[in-house]
Design an enzyme around this catalytic site. Structure first.
Site, PDB file in Angstrom:
ATOM      1  CB  SER A 168      69.983 -24.806 -10.134  1.00  0.00           C
ATOM      2  OG  SER A 168      70.913 -25.474 -10.945  1.00  0.00           O
ATOM      3  CG  ASP A 191      66.284 -30.387  -9.112  1.00  0.00           C
ATOM      4  OD1 ASP A 191      66.446 -31.427  -8.457  1.00  0.00           O
ATOM      5  OD2 ASP A 191      66.333 -30.366 -10.357  1.00  0.00           O
ATOM      6  CG  HIS A 279      66.898 -27.748 -12.917  1.00  0.00           C
ATOM      7  ND1 HIS A 279      67.241 -28.495 -11.811  1.00  0.00           N
ATOM      8  CD2 HIS A 279      67.889 -26.803 -13.029  1.00  0.00           C
ATOM      9  CE1 HIS A 279      68.362 -28.044 -11.285  1.00  0.00           C
ATOM     10  NE2 HIS A 279      68.769 -27.006 -11.997  1.00  0.00           N
TER      11      HIS A 279
END
Length: 467
Positions: A168, A191, A279
Site C-alpha cells: 500500500s 498493491d 488489498h
C-alpha cells in the site's frame, strides 16, 4: 474505512511553499512535485523523525521469533546483532494503520527458505491517519535510505543486496527510499496505494527507476476510489502483475447483496471487509509464492478481458514470469515495455496458486450426439480434477479447446483421462472417444500429446497414452 478515504479526497486547506529540514535526512518541501495534481492537494510537511520514531526490527534464523531492534543512528546495535553483512536483506514495509502481523508472517516464511536478514519496518506512529501517512512516508523513506547508506559506508554492504517489500503506502515509501540509493537491488510493490498517487509524477510514487528491479502485484486497483479500489491501476514497475484482473479478488466479500437488501449497516461492514480483503491479497499471494517457486505463472496480455477470452496463452522461449518472490528469475525482468502487464487467475482461498493448461481434444466416433466432455490430466504423483471442455453438440472429427486453471501442479504430464456424459434427454446409444489430446502448460509452454483409438459409452473412463 470508506469515510476516511472520502474525507481524504474532499478536505482542503494546507498552506504551500514551506520547507522543513532534519539532520541526517535532508529537507522536505510541500510544493512541487507533490502539489502538481488534484490528488495531492492535501500535501503537507512531514513530521520530525523523532515524532515518527521509525524502528528497524531484525529477524534471522538465529532469532526467528524475537526481533532485535537495530539502528543506523547507533550502528553498534547493528554490529552487536545477528545482522549478516554477507547475506541478503529484505525489509518489509507496511502501509497505513497496520499492526505488523503480515510483516511478521512474511519474515517467518522467508526464513523457512533463506538465511537472510529479515527486517520489519515499524512506523506506526506516523501512519495512523492516512493523510499524515502520505506526508510522513517521505521522512520514513529517507530513514530507510539512511539505514542503507550506513550499511554501505560502515559495513561495506552493497545496496544491490537490499530488497524492499512495501504494501500500500509502503510501496511508495520504498520508492522514496530507492530514489535516494542508486543501485538498490529490488523493490516489490504490493498493491501500491492509489489515493494521492494516481497520475502523479514519478518523483512522488513508486516507479521502475527506484531500483534495479521493481515488480508490482495489483489486487484492489482503481483509477478513482468510487471504482471500489484503494490501489493504483497504473503500472509502476518493470513487471506489473494483475491477478484476477487486479481489481476484485475471488473470495472477498460481495458488496451488492447487502445493498440490494437495503441493509446499510451490513453494507458499511461489508465495505470495510471488501477493501481489507482485496488489498491484503497482494501480500498473501507473495507469502504463498515464497515456498512455491513454480506457482503463479503469469502471461503478458493487453487486458484481463482478452486474457479471459483465451487470447494470451503464450510464453516466449525465455518463458513467462512468476508473480511473487521469484519474479526476479525472469529473463526480461529489467525491460520496461508495453508488454509489462501480466495476468493470471488464482483461487478464492489459500492455497491460492493455480496452474493454467490449454487442452485440445479431437473427438472420434460415428455419430453426432449431445453431451459434455471432461478431461483430467495427471503427472507422476498428482492429478487434476475433471474439467469440462465442451458441452452441447459433440461432433466426431472436431477439435475442441479450453483453457483451465488447475488447483494442483502436476508437473510433467504423464497421463490424460477422457470421459463424456450424455445430456439428460439424450437417449442414443452413441459412443465417443478422444482420438488425440494436446496439453500445453508451464512457463515455457511445453506441449504433450496423447492418443487412443478407443470409443466409449457415456460415463466410461478412457485412458490415453503418449504418442
Amino acid at each position: 474505512m470508506l469515510g476516511i478515504w472520502i474525507v481524504a479526497f474532499l478536505f482542503f486547506g494546507t498552506s504551500r511553499g514551506k520547507e522543513v529540514c532534519y539532520e541526517r535526512l535532508g529537507c522536505f518541501k510541500d510544493g512541487l512535485p507533490w502539489t502538481r495534481t488534484f490528488s495531492t492537494e492535501l500535501v503537507g510537511l512531514p513530521w520530525s523523525p523523532e515524532k515518527i520514531n521509525t524502528r528497524f526490527l531484525l529477524y534471522t534464523i538465529h532469532n526467528p521469533n524475537a526481533y532485535q531492534e537495530i539502528s543506523a543512528v547507533n550502528s553498534s546495535t547493528i554490529q552487536a546483532s545477528y545482522f549478516g553483512t554477507d547475506k541478503i536483506t529484505r525489509i518489509n514495509i507496511a502501509g497505513w494503520k497496520t499492526d505488523g502481523k503480515w510483516q511478521r508472517d512474511m519474515c517467518n516464511v522467508l526464513l523457512q527458505l533463506e538465511d537472510i536478514n529479515c527486517i520489519n519496518l515499524d512506523w506506526i506512529n506516523g501512519s495512523r491517519e492516512y493523510i499524515h501517512a502520505v506526508n510522513n512516508l517521505r521522512v520514513v523513506g529517507a530513514e530507510v535510505a539512511y539505514f542503507i547508506d550506513v550499511l554501505m559506508k560502515k559495513f561495506e554492504y552493497s545496496p544491490s543486496k537490499v530488497h524492499l517489500i512495501g504494501h500500500s503506502l509502503g510501496a511508495h515509501l520504498a520508492g522514496e527510499a530507492g530514489s535516494r540509493i542508486p543501485g538498490l537491488g529490488r523493490i516489490t510493490g504490493l498493491d501500491p496505494a492509489g489515493p494521492f498517487f494516481h497520475n502523479t509524477p514519478k518523483e512522488v510514487r513508486l516507479d521502475p527507476s527506484d531500483a534495479n528491479f521493481v515488480d508490482v502485484i495489483h489486487t484492489n486497483a482503481a483509477r478513482i476510489l468510487f471504482e471500489l479500489g484503494v490501489g493504483t491501476i497504473d503500472a509502476c514497475g518493470h513487471l506489473d502483475f494483475y491477478p484476477n484482473g487486479g481489481k476484485h479478488m475471488p473470495g472477498c466479500e460481495d458488496l451488492i447483496t447487502p445493498l440490494l437488501k437495503f441493509n446499510f449497516n451490513a453494507y458499511k461492514k461489508e465495505m470495510a471487509s471488501f477493501f481489507d480483503c482485496n488489498h491484503a491479497r497482494s501480500y498473501q499471494f507473495y507469502a504463498e509464492s515464497i515456498l512455491n517457486p513454480d506457482a503463479f505463472i503469469a502471461y503478458p496480455c493487453r487486458s484481463y478481458t482478452s486474457f479471459k477470452a483465451g487470447n494470451c496463452f503464450f510464453c516466449s522461449k525465455e518463458g513467462c514470469p512468476t508473480m511473487g518472490h521469484f519474479a526476479d528469475r525472469f529473463h526480461f525482468k529489467n525491460m520496461k515495455t508495453n508488454g509489462s502487464h501480466y495476468f493470471l487467475n488464482t483461487g478464492s482461498l489459500s492455497p491460492f496458486a493455480r496452474w493454467r493448461h490449454k487442452l485440445s481434444v479431437k473427438l472420434s466416433g460415428s455419430e453426432v450426439t449431445q453431451g459434455t466432455v471432461f478431461l483430467r490430466v495427471g503427472g507422476a504423483v498428482r492429478k487434476t480434477g475433471e474439467f469440462a471442455i465442451v458441452s452441447g453438440k459433440l461432433e466426431p472429427g472436431m477439435t475442441y479447446t479450453k483453457l483451465i486453471d488447475a488447483d494442483v501442479n502436476v508437473g510433467n504430464i504423464t497421463s490424460v483421462q477422457f470421459i463424456w456424459k450424455k445430456h439428460l434427454f439424450e437417449d442414443s446409444q452413441n459412443k465417443l472417444g478422444a482420438e488425440m489430446v494436446i496439453n500445453t502448460s508451464g512457463k515455457y509452454g511445453y506441449k504433450s500429446t496423447f492418443c487412443s483409438q478407443d470409443i466409449m459409452g457415456p460415463n466410461i473412463l478412457q485412458n490415453l497414452k503418449p504418442c
